[in-house]
Design an enzyme around this catalytic site. Sequence first.
Site, short mmCIF file in Angstrom:
data_model
loop_
_atom_site.label_atom_id
_atom_site.label_comp_id
_atom_site.label_asym_id
_atom_site.label_seq_id
_atom_site.Cartn_x
_atom_site.Cartn_y
_atom_site.Cartn_z
N GLY A 124 0.80 -1.22 0.00
CA GLY A 124 0.00 0.00 0.00
C GLY A 124 0.83 1.27 0.00
CB SER A 125 4.41 1.85 -0.34
OG SER A 125 4.69 1.18 -1.57
CB SER A 128 3.18 0.60 -9.04
OG SER A 128 2.60 1.79 -9.43
CB SER A 129 2.53 -3.66 -4.69
OG SER A 129 1.39 -3.06 -4.15
CB SER A 130 -1.87 -3.51 -7.95
OG SER A 130 -1.87 -2.11 -8.08
CD GLU A 162 -5.06 -1.33 -11.48
OE1 GLU A 162 -4.06 -2.04 -11.64
OE2 GLU A 162 -5.39 -0.83 -10.38
CG ASP A 174 1.06 3.20 -11.81
OD1 ASP A 174 1.66 4.29 -11.91
OD2 ASP A 174 0.08 3.03 -11.08
CE1 TYR A 224 -5.28 7.71 -10.37
CE2 TYR A 224 -7.07 6.72 -11.62
CZ TYR A 224 -5.78 7.18 -11.55
OH TYR A 224 -4.99 7.15 -12.68
#
Length: 388
Positions: A124-125, A128-130, A162, A174, A224
């Site tokens: 959740g930083s 862009s982990s997703s 996404e 991303d 967003y």
Amino acid sequence: MQEKLLEKFKELFGAEGEIRTYFAPGRVNMIGEHTDYNGGHVFPCALTIGTYGVVRKREDNKLRFYSMNFENLGIIESSLDDLKPDPAADWTNYPKGVIWAFGEKGMKITQGMDLLLFGNIPNGSGLSSSASVEVLTGYILKDFYGCDVTNQDIALIGQFSENKFNGVNCGIMDQFAIAMGKKGHAIFLDTATLEYTYAPIELKDAKIVISCSNKKRGLGDSKYNERRAECEKALEEIQQFAGVKSLGELSEEEFEKFKSAIKDEDRVKRARHAVYENQRTIKAVEALKNNDVELFGKLMNESHVSLRDDYEVTGIELDTLAEEAWKVDGVIGSRMTGAGFGGCSVSIVKNDAVDTFIEQVGKAYEEKIGYAADFYVVEIGDGPVRLA
Ligand code: GLA
């Protein structure tokens, strides 16, 4: 690390067959925020932290996923015949979404997979982990499953998944930054045309420091989509007077000329950010080309102010991180990065100021916010790779 992941994979899924290991990075955006869905420019780079994936193709249509970051969830199973978003499927909606998206683009996947993931991007930083998981999945489908796609296609398919599978109307930044990453370089991307150039980031006496707010994002995704809708509406209003396809086509002067067409004060602010941030990004890359890192940093600071006052996506956590950073001697520039509403900031800090930075910003943050921030000195890395 790779050894540990492989061991865990074999323990969960067995040791037989061909097992491969892949990696896809996370990303940080240096400048150009909330411009990518407005036809503007962005300037992100891939990091050396990211997502590792250990994978085997299956003979049947089963999908079995396991994340070492969410071990409590255990193995999450689904099937190629049932590629629908499902809240209970948690993070696996990302790889599933990509597999689905390949099918939509005419590359139906018919063999299932066992996939174990481990990410060293803080959760959740906002790094862009997703998107990292999406690009990793796309790269596996290219390299292991033989799908005929380029890395740029993988980025576009990732974004499509996404948008359409996971319901976040994100832009291309991303996935593009991750799929096209290049060590030591940031990517100057025109999101209207997908033309891009690599710009070397040579910070001889400075480092890139990520400050993670540890604020969970929560409502972020709906906000967003709301910002995106506000920009689209503002564009429509401007289009009654100007023949432009996106806010990114406007110069600052043109915006000032046409802004009275926008009938709502908040929308004026949102559109102003989109236009000025795009121009700022172009100027920042120019500054870097001229070796003017000081000017680049100043533009980063201005970017934060615009995201705070006009786009209103910062919040007290990210504002505290940036504003405390600006007070530290040796900070060249500092701003929130990514979508906002939580997540992290990116700062360029002189080598000999890094320790003071972490100490001073960390202390002020904890005093004001009530819990600690985390700090990471990061390196710019390559795009996705097969490791073994
Ligand atoms: C998120 C989205 C990107 C971009 C940024 C804001 O990271 O996924 O497409 O819009 O927010 O710049």
